[in-house]
Design a protein around this motif. Structure first.
Motif, short mmCIF file in Angstrom:
data_model
loop_
_atom_site.label_atom_id
_atom_site.label_comp_id
_atom_site.label_asym_id
_atom_site.label_seq_id
_atom_site.Cartn_x
_atom_site.Cartn_y
_atom_site.Cartn_z
N SER A 248 0.86 -1.17 0.00
CA SER A 248 0.00 0.00 0.00
C SER A 248 0.90 1.22 0.00
O SER A 248 2.00 1.18 0.55
CB SER A 248 -0.90 0.00 1.24
OG SER A 248 -1.76 1.11 1.22
N HIS A 249 0.44 2.29 -0.59
CA HIS A 249 1.26 3.48 -0.77
C HIS A 249 0.67 4.65 0.01
O HIS A 249 -0.53 4.85 0.03
CB HIS A 249 1.32 3.83 -2.27
CG HIS A 249 2.06 5.08 -2.56
ND1 HIS A 249 3.43 5.14 -2.55
CD2 HIS A 249 1.64 6.33 -2.87
CE1 HIS A 249 3.82 6.37 -2.85
NE2 HIS A 249 2.75 7.11 -3.04
N VAL A 250 1.55 5.41 0.67
CA VAL A 250 1.17 6.68 1.29
C VAL A 250 1.84 7.76 0.46
O VAL A 250 3.07 7.76 0.31
CB VAL A 250 1.60 6.77 2.76
CG1 VAL A 250 1.23 8.12 3.35
CG2 VAL A 250 0.96 5.64 3.57
N SER A 251 1.06 8.66 -0.11
CA SER A 251 1.59 9.68 -1.00
C SER A 251 2.52 10.65 -0.28
O SER A 251 2.40 10.87 0.93
CB SER A 251 0.45 10.47 -1.65
OG SER A 251 -0.17 11.31 -0.68
N ASN A 252 3.44 11.24 -1.03
CA ASN A 252 4.34 12.22 -0.44
C ASN A 252 3.56 13.42 0.08
O ASN A 252 3.92 14.03 1.08
CB ASN A 252 5.44 12.64 -1.41
CG ASN A 252 4.91 13.29 -2.67
OD1 ASN A 252 3.74 13.13 -3.02
ND2 ASN A 252 5.77 14.01 -3.37
N GLU A 253 2.45 13.77 -0.57
CA GLU A 253 1.61 14.87 -0.10
C GLU A 253 1.04 14.57 1.30
O GLU A 253 1.05 15.43 2.18
CB GLU A 253 0.47 15.13 -1.08
CG GLU A 253 -0.43 16.27 -0.68
CD GLU A 253 -1.62 16.47 -1.62
OE1 GLU A 253 -2.35 17.44 -1.41
OE2 GLU A 253 -1.83 15.65 -2.52
N ALA A 254 0.57 13.33 1.51
CA ALA A 254 0.02 12.95 2.81
C ALA A 254 1.11 12.95 3.88
O ALA A 254 0.88 13.40 5.00
CB ALA A 254 -0.65 11.58 2.73
N VAL A 255 2.30 12.46 3.53
CA VAL A 255 3.42 12.46 4.48
C VAL A 255 3.79 13.89 4.86
O VAL A 255 4.00 14.21 6.04
CB VAL A 255 4.63 11.69 3.91
CG1 VAL A 255 5.85 11.85 4.80
CG2 VAL A 255 4.28 10.22 3.72
N LYS A 256 3.84 14.78 3.86
CA LYS A 256 4.17 16.19 4.14
C LYS A 256 3.13 16.84 5.03
O LYS A 256 3.46 17.59 5.95
CB LYS A 256 4.31 16.98 2.83
CG LYS A 256 5.62 16.75 2.11
CD LYS A 256 5.82 17.75 0.99
CE LYS A 256 5.15 17.26 -0.25
NZ LYS A 256 5.44 18.06 -1.46
N GLU A 257 1.85 16.59 4.77
CA GLU A 257 0.79 17.17 5.58
C GLU A 257 0.84 16.65 7.02
O GLU A 257 0.66 17.41 7.97
CB GLU A 257 -0.59 16.91 4.96
CG GLU A 257 -0.88 17.77 3.77
CD GLU A 257 -0.94 19.26 4.10
OE1 GLU A 257 -1.64 19.64 5.07
OE2 GLU A 257 -0.28 20.04 3.40
N ALA A 258 1.08 15.36 7.18
CA ALA A 258 1.20 14.79 8.52
C ALA A 258 2.37 15.45 9.27
O ALA A 258 2.23 15.85 10.43
CB ALA A 258 1.40 13.28 8.46
N ALA A 259 3.49 15.59 8.59
CA ALA A 259 4.66 16.23 9.21
C ALA A 259 4.38 17.70 9.54
O ALA A 259 4.81 18.18 10.59
CB ALA A 259 5.87 16.11 8.28
N LYS A 260 3.68 18.39 8.67
CA LYS A 260 3.32 19.79 8.89
C LYS A 260 2.53 19.96 10.19
O LYS A 260 2.65 20.97 10.88
CB LYS A 260 2.52 20.31 7.70
CG LYS A 260 2.12 21.76 7.79
CD LYS A 260 1.51 22.20 6.46
CE LYS A 260 0.07 22.59 6.65
NZ LYS A 260 -0.56 23.04 5.40
#
Length: 124
Positions: free
Chosen positions: A100-112
């Motif tokens: 399963s893939h977690v998009s870079n956009e989702a990772v960035k938003e979580a980190a933000k």
């Protein structure tokens, strides 16, 4: 049986109650559990809407909600001692693996939003 994605939960721990934060999520009609643990630590486990079909989609929706917080809800979010997106999968040993893939956009938003990402595997 086939392995599959179940849901993404948002787990929040806070020193003291976080009633305004919980109320902000309630307004989005999201299911959650909210309990006092020990030593004044409170845990909220908030489930993503069932209509969302991927970890990335769930994380992005949660982050959109979080971005809309203001006042005490925003303060309680910022002062939480633990914030984590927990991605749940049912897994089987009938095949060699499941991806399963977690998009870079989702990772960035979580980190933000100063949140971690974890994975929980539930055997079928």
């Amino acid at each position: 049986m086939k392995s599959n994605y179940l849901t993404t939960d948002l787990e929040i721990k806070h020193k003291g109650e976080m009633a305004e934060l919980i109320q902000a999520f309630e307004q989005k009609e999201i299911m959650f559990n909210y309990d006092e643990l020990e030593d004044g630590i409170w845990l909220a486990n908030i489930s993503a809407p069932n209509s969302l079909g991927s970890p990335s989609e769930c994380i992005l929706v949660f982050c959109k909600y979080i971005s809309q917080f203001n006042g005490k809800a925003k303060d309680q979010w910022q002062n939480a001692i633990y914030k984590n997106f927990n991605i749940g999968f049912e897994v089987s040993n009938d095949h060699w693996g499941y991806e399963s893939h977690v998009s870079n956009e989702a990772v960035k938003e979580a980190a933000k939003h100063n949140s971690g990402i974890s994975i929980t595997l539930y055997p079928l």
